[in-house]
Design a protein around this motif. Structure first.
Motif, short mmCIF file in Angstrom:
data_model
loop_
_atom_site.label_atom_id
_atom_site.label_comp_id
_atom_site.label_asym_id
_atom_site.label_seq_id
_atom_site.Cartn_x
_atom_site.Cartn_y
_atom_site.Cartn_z
N GLU A 14 20.59 -4.03 -25.06
CA GLU A 14 21.60 -5.44 -24.38
C GLU A 14 20.87 -5.71 -23.47
N ALA A 26 18.46 -8.73 -22.91
CA ALA A 26 18.90 -9.78 -24.31
C ALA A 26 19.83 -10.20 -22.56
N SER A 42 21.90 -13.30 -23.69
CA SER A 42 23.32 -13.03 -23.99
C SER A 42 24.48 -13.23 -23.39
N HIS A 60 28.72 -9.00 -31.06
CA HIS A 60 28.30 -8.00 -31.07
C HIS A 60 28.17 -6.87 -31.68
#
Length: 259
Positions: free
Chosen positions: A199, A202, A208, A240
């Motif tokens: 994450e 990203a 994101s 997510h």
């Protein structure tokens, strides 16, 4: 501004010493706070009446164990409500919880800098909240403005109060590293780390919708993702799903979105 800095340090030390020598009796929940909560805290208003009573008790338990003081203004009921809610919301999924690493909370009227200056003439006033270290160990400092914004803006993914209390939870094992041993069983540590790094990558690749600050390091990712989870859980679940599932297991609860 020096007088405010000295005052803040003095208050912090006084709260720490007093908390070690005396525990206050838990006071009854003020009835007028119920409306404050319904009007300003979606997490509370979305609970059943039975769970609201539990939440009220958890708030008063927290306030009997931790002192809240203001610097430069008079403390109000809503100040106390927002601080207590920030503490209770992340751990509401657990029947018993005490912040043994916190003795006092200081509220500043506005954002402050690394020198604890909040005057409009002070430079680099960008801090909305911190978990204290060193001379401010076992203390937490909030910008009142940032604290209020976290609860009154119900459409964003940000909540400074929750962010800092998540850091405090993370710190309970001795280090703020994004892997809170109190919440994440050992067998889930590696999967959680892998997910964090995926994450963060990203975020830093601009792929994101998680706030950019979450890409700073593991600890900030955990705190920022927790804000998202409690502020916009339905959106996090859609955007997510893997992270949402992990956060739901971590906090042992399923909050409801305000939108």
């Amino acid at each position: 501004m020096e007088i405010y800095i000295i005052s803040a340090i003095f208050i912090a030390l006084a709260l720490y010493i007093y908390s070690k020598t005396r525990r206050r009796k838990q006071e009854p929940f003020p009835k007028k706070w119920h409306k404050l909560l319904l009007d300003n805290v979606h997490f509370y208003s979305s609970l059943s009446k039975e769970k609201q009573l539990v939440f009220q008790n958890r708030m008063m338990q927290f306030l009997s164990e931790v002192y809240i003081e203001s610097v430069g203004f008079t403390l109000t009921d809503l100040d106390k409500v927002f601080v207590a809610c920030s503490a209770v919301i992340p751990v509401f999924g657990f029947d018993e919880w005490h912040y043994n690493n916190l003795s006092g909370v200081l509220l500043y009227p506005d954002h402050f800098n690394n020198d604890m200056e909040f005057d409009s003439k002070a430079e680099s006033r960008s801090i909305g909240g911190i978990v204290g270290n060193g001379r401010l160990e076992n203390q937490m400092i909030f910008s009142r403005k940032a604290l209020y914004s976290g609860f009154l803006n119900k459409t964003d993914k940000n909540n400074t109060g929750i962010h800092e209390f998540v850091h405090l939870i993370d710190k309970m094992d001795g280090i703020v590293d994004g892997i809170p041993e109190a919440l994440i069983p050992h067998q889930y540590a590696m999967p959680w780390l892998k997910l964090i790094h995926k994450e963060i990558e990203a975020i830093n690749d601009d792929k994101s919708d998680i706030r950019q600050y979450g890409g700073t390091n593991q600890a900030e990712f955990f705190a920022v993702a927790s804000e998202y989870f409690f502020e916009r859980p339905d959106l996090l679940r859609v955007k997510h799903p893997e992270l949402y599932k992990m956060m739901k297991e971590c906090f042992n609860q399923k909050p409801q979105s305000a939108t």
